[in-house]
Design an enzyme around this catalytic site. Structure first.
Site, PDB file in Angstrom:
ATOM      1  N   SER A 144      41.373  21.041  83.041  1.00 61.61           N
ATOM      2  CA  SER A 144      39.849  20.828  83.620  1.00 61.61           C
ATOM      3  C   SER A 144      39.254  19.564  83.241  1.00 61.61           C
ATOM      4  CB  SER A 144      39.087  21.934  83.056  1.00 61.61           C
ATOM      5  OG  SER A 144      37.884  21.841  83.520  1.00 61.61           O
ATOM      6  N   TYR A 157      36.248  27.074  76.460  1.00 63.72           N
ATOM      7  CA  TYR A 157      37.228  26.928  77.551  1.00 63.72           C
ATOM      8  C   TYR A 157      37.864  25.503  77.195  1.00 63.72           C
ATOM      9  CZ  TYR A 157      38.564  26.159  82.318  1.00 63.72           C
ATOM     10  OH  TYR A 157      39.067  25.883  83.516  1.00 63.72           O
TER      11      TYR A 157
END
Length: 251
Positions: A144, A157
């Site tokens: 990401s 995350y």
């Protein structure tokens, strides 16, 4: 006769994973994909190709449950035997979850959930499948842009995704003797149901985030799928150990 390539995609029943499955099929791969709970989504995806003779299978798997990996590996080998192929040519570690939690409020339970789904699971699943992965194969780990751009609420995350980028680097080094390549893809915000579908469904959020992209729109699942399919192909045979951002110039 050249053997058809086989790809395994985790979390392939929806969102980015679903588009990855479709793109890999378009590129003439046989595909096995996993789903965690929504069997109907998996069945519907298979049904799209039912009358075409394309080889596609779905297996249930919760990547956070390492104890399931032994039986999952056995199921994979049964499919490979049924298809009369030597092994997996591409592994895409895509399955994931997302939620916002400020750093000062993150709990050990939330940390462990993210750890198991985004790092520990893919780490040990890949390890478990190594005997079923062909030499000259490609591993693609979905990371990401949250590892590059710090956004409040994504610390847990992003930390796990950063770990996966590091593992990609080490996989490329340690599996290099078998000519197995490993790379990470870093998507920016994508219009899916991830994190409740906010980027896809809330017009104000979509518009605001679109303005943060050099190309003037948020990402679509097919944008990421095309990059993944490239890394799974022989066209990317000299790309290894890389973290490649696919974000339309995000931030």
């Amino acid at each position: 006769m050249t053997q058809q390539k086989v790809a395994l995609v985790t979390g392939g029943n929806r969102g980015i994973g679903k588009e990855i499955v479709k793109k890999l099929i378009e590129k003439d791969n046989a595909v096995i994909f996993t789903y965690r709970s929504n069997a109907k989504e998996a069945e519907d995806l298979i049904a799209e190709f039912e009358s075409t003779g394309i080889r596609i299978k779905a297996l249930k798997l919760d990547v956070s449950k390492i104890e399931e990996f032994e039986s999952f590996s056995e199921s994979i080998n049964l499919i490979l035997n049924e298809w009369q192929v030597t092994g997996i040519d591409s592994l895409v570690n895509n399955a994931g979850i997302g939620f916002f939690v400020p750093f000062e409020e993150a709990t050990a339970a939330q940390f462990d959930e993210m750890l198991n789904v985004h790092f520990k699971g893919p780490f040990f699943l890949t390890q478990k499948l190594l005997s079923s992965i062909n030499d000259n194969a490609s591993i693609v780990n979905i990371s990401s842009t949250a590892t590059r751009v710090a956004l409040p609420g994504f610390s847990v995350y992003a930390a796990m995704k950063s770990a996966m980028e590091t593992i990609s680097l080490y996989q490329s080094k340690e599996l290099g003797a078998r000519k197995i390549r490993s790379n990470s893809i870093l998507p920016g915000p994508v219009a899916t149901d991830f994190s409740g579908g906010a980027v896809r469904d809330i017009e104000d959020i979509n518009s605001r985030i679109a303005q943060q992209h050099a190309l003037g729109r948020v990402g679509l699942p097919k944008d990421i799928a095309s990059a993944v399919a490239f890394l799974c192909s022989e066209d990317s045979a000299w790309i290894d150990g890389q973290a490649i951002e696919v974000s339309g110039g995000y931030m």
